[in-house]
Write an enzyme that holds these catalytic residues in place. Structure first.
Site, mmCIF file in Angstrom:
data_model
loop_
_atom_site.group_PDB
_atom_site.id
_atom_site.type_symbol
_atom_site.label_atom_id
_atom_site.label_comp_id
_atom_site.label_asym_id
_atom_site.label_seq_id
_atom_site.Cartn_x
_atom_site.Cartn_y
_atom_site.Cartn_z
ATOM 1 N N ASP A 183 45.177 7.379 43.602
ATOM 2 C CA ASP A 183 43.824 7.485 43.333
ATOM 3 C C ASP A 183 42.938 8.102 44.454
ATOM 4 O OD1 ASP A 183 40.777 6.972 42.827
ATOM 5 O OD2 ASP A 183 41.523 5.663 41.324
ATOM 6 N N HIS A 184 42.611 9.418 44.271
ATOM 7 C CA HIS A 184 42.156 10.259 45.564
ATOM 8 C C HIS A 184 40.839 9.656 46.030
ATOM 9 C CE1 HIS A 184 39.683 12.583 42.854
ATOM 10 N NE2 HIS A 184 39.116 12.927 43.758
ATOM 11 N N HIS A 246 38.839 5.795 39.478
ATOM 12 C CA HIS A 246 37.643 5.978 40.489
ATOM 13 C C HIS A 246 36.772 5.019 40.634
ATOM 14 C CE1 HIS A 246 40.218 9.423 40.581
ATOM 15 N NE2 HIS A 246 39.272 10.291 40.037
HETATM 16 C C1 BG6 Z 1 39.365 14.025 39.169
HETATM 17 C C2 BG6 Z 1 39.149 14.100 37.545
HETATM 18 O O1 BG6 Z 1 40.260 12.677 39.206
HETATM 19 O O2 BG6 Z 1 38.299 13.473 39.858
HETATM 20 C C3 BG6 Z 1 37.992 15.291 37.403
HETATM 21 O O3 BG6 Z 1 40.108 14.273 36.815
HETATM 22 C C4 BG6 Z 1 36.920 14.971 38.399
HETATM 23 O O4 BG6 Z 1 37.480 15.477 36.367
HETATM 24 C C5 BG6 Z 1 37.360 14.943 39.805
HETATM 25 O O5 BG6 Z 1 36.247 16.219 38.558
HETATM 26 C C6 BG6 Z 1 36.228 14.252 40.696
HETATM 27 O O6 BG6 Z 1 36.669 14.059 42.166
HETATM 28 P P1 BG6 Z 1 35.566 14.411 43.189
HETATM 29 O O7 BG6 Z 1 36.368 14.077 44.490
HETATM 30 O O8 BG6 Z 1 35.086 15.632 43.406
HETATM 31 O O9 BG6 Z 1 34.470 13.275 43.112
#
Ligand code: BG6
Ligand code: NDP
Length: 509
Positions: A183-184, A246
């Site tokens: 989960d980044h 997230h």
């Molecule tokens: C991804 C989603 O996991 O996270 C995207 O699939 C979203 O739809 C993105 O834009 C948002 O990540 P960050 O790091 O730009 O907040």
């Protein structure tokens, strides 16, 4: 610094968007930072046919996302490219795994990767199980000669049943200790800092409970729409794409109890308990406490913005939500009756992710000469992105006669820390997996517990057409109905600006 074994990273989905945009740049940053071990290789795997040289051209020399990296000198790119290889594999064809295995063994001889492998699944999710089985059938899942780890990209399941089936299926081929569910958001430095803010400071934790906190609010707003991912997004929607993973990870970090130790199992045990304590919604709760919306075309600063249904790959009758706001409770000792409000949306006025802790007002309003000020609350804003930092709002005396007060800001911004390198989320997470540290990865039971709470919402939306999908003009803060979720006089969402401390009257979006 932890020791990093010699090893190889095998990326399934090597010709895809994620590999080019995030994974190769993350490994390149690790290379530039000196974090790669002495012997290291990246082996790209997908069906397309590339020679090693052609693949290096695609993901290294001609990769737009690499060119902007500070270390991207000609010399560095050339040295890095030598570590990158390609092997064509159709994951549905069992014979091609044998070719992959032979290739890995040959590389092992050539550059001594010591049979240590990370297999990164960045293909369509329908292939995750197939790939794990294919690797296991060819003995690439065993930890006997070296070690073998599996990184699984999101989405982890489409609903509770598919997440359970995926967990069960993967566990047939790999053990839980070998599986790294990414989960980044957990790789973001500011997200990890929430843990430190809470548990390294004696001033916050004593107040971090139902006695002092009035409500918690989390916003993850994106300025962009679905861009080129309409095909994927239309069968996903904001609840699956952002909330289940997230935003719930942020909820867990805000709400968890202090872990016994700062290690993977202790932290993940506490996060699991948060998900297990979420108060389940009834059908009526879903109608009242979960608001979904979809962006409509509009004009923002003179520019015409498409509505969601006009986006490429999106059904023109689509009811997929691009916005969700919800109110829920965590039924445990610490959080009894404290409402949590979370929201996410595409095509919002600005890109901002933040956690806002609203403290209860004083029990006795000693200085409340003006009734409009008597409800002022202390607020702690933990800004995840952009303009990363922390903001505390508190009352000060206005100089002069009497005891008139005014709310002021005290803030810390990450960019004030000079000479500190902040790694990209993927970079941090890949390095952790290389070193066998799963702290910032989701555990299977936790993923299922989060789905358990989300699943009834998906089911209710599917079966009950009367639950509205509210339209909102692109570039606004979502449907007005979301404002009604927050109860109490003068209580509303915080409407943040890209700049952490700009709020109130004027704000730069
Ligand atoms: C991804 C989603 O996991 O996270 C995207 O699939 C979203 O739809 C993105 O834009 C948002 O990540 P960050 O790091 O730009 O907040
Ligand atoms: P793409 O469609 O761009 O890439 C899919 C990749 O899978 C291609 O390399 C494709 O290559 C390969 N592939 C498809 N079928 C097979 C097969 N049978 N055998 C071997 N390889 C195959 O997708 P993305 O890169 O966008 O996404 C990949 C995964 O990462 C998805 O699960 C997505 O949800 C997830 N993800 C993506 C994000 C992003 O920003 N792109 C963000 C977060 C998660 P080929 O056709 O050559 O076989």
């Amino acid at each position: 610094m932890k020791k990093t074994d010699n090893q190889a990273l095998v990326i399934f989905g090597a010709s895809g968007d994620l590999t080019e945009r995030k994974l190769i740049p993350a490994v390149f940053n690790l290379f530039c930072g000196g974090f790669l071990p002495e012997s290291y290789a990246v082996i790209g795997v997908s069906r397309s046919s590339f020679t090693d040289a052609a693949y290096r051209d695609k993901v290294v020399f001609n990769n737009e996302h690499l060119k902007s990296k500070p270390g991207a000198t000609e010399e560095n790119l050339k040295r890095f490219a030598k570590m990158v290889y390609y092997q064509a594999v159709d994951t549905k064809n069992t014979e091609t795994y044998v070719q992959l295995k032979n290739r890995l063994e040959a590389l092992d001889q050539e550059i001594t990767t010591k049979s240590n492998y990370i297999f990164y699944l960045a293909t369509p999710p329908s292939l995750y199980q197939t790939i794990a089985n294919g690797l296991a059938e060819n003995g690439l899942n065993n930890n006997e000669n070296g070690w073998s780890r599996l990184i699984v990209e999101k989405p982890f399941g489409y609903d509770l049943a598919s997440a359970k089936a995926l967990n069960k299926g993967l566990l047939n081929s790999f053990s839980e200790e070998q599986i790294y569910r990414i989960d980044h958001y957990l790789g973001k430095e500011t997200v990890q800092n929430m843990f430190v803010t809470r548990f390294a400071n004696s001033i916050f934790e004593p107040l971090w409970n139902r006695n002092y906190i009035h409500r918690i609010e989390i916003t993850a707003a994106e300025h962009v729409g679905v861009e080129k991912r309409g095909g994927y997004y239309d069968s996903s929607g904001a609840l699956r794409d952002m909330i289940q993973n997230h935003l719930f990870q942020l909820v867990a970090l805000v709400a968890m109890e202090p872990p016994v130790r700062p290690d993977a199992e202790s932290i993940r045990n506490e996060k699991l308990k948060v998900f297990q304590s979420l108060r389940a919604y009834s059908d009526q709760d879903i109608k009242e406490n979960v608001i979904r919306g979809q962006y409509l075309n509009s004009t923002v600063r003179g520019e015409s913005i498409s509505g969601y249904r006009e986006e490429e790959g999106v059904n023109d009758q689509s009811k997929t939500e691009t916005y969700v706001a919800m109110k829920f409770f965590i039924d445990n000792w610490r959080w009894a009756d404290v409402p949590f409000y979370i929201r996410t949306g595409k095509s919002m006025p600005t890109r901002v992710t933040e956690v806002v802790i609203h403290f209860k007002p004083n029990h006795h309003h000693l200085f409340a000469h003006d009734s409009s000020l008597s409800n002022q609350q202390n607020v702690l804003v933990i800004r995840i992105q952009p303009n990363e930092g922390i903001l505390l709002k508190f009352d000060m005396k206005i100089p002069g006669a009497g005891f008139n007060t005014e709310q002021v800001n005290m803030d810390f911004k990450y960019d004030e820390l000079s000479n500190v390198y902040v790694p990209d989320a993927y970079e941090r997470l890949i390095l952790d997996c290389m070193q066998g540290d799963a702290t910032l990865y989701a555990r299977g039971d936790s993923t299922e517990a989060a789905w358990e709470f989300i699943d009834p919402i998906l089911k209710a939306w599917e079966k009950d057409d009367s639950i509205p999908v509210y339209g909102y003009p692109a570039g606004t803060w979502g449907p007005e109905n979301a404002d009604n979720l927050i109860e109490g006089e003068n209580m509303n969402w915080r409407y943040p600006c890209s700049n952490l401390t700009d709020d109130g009257n004027y704000c730069e979006l």
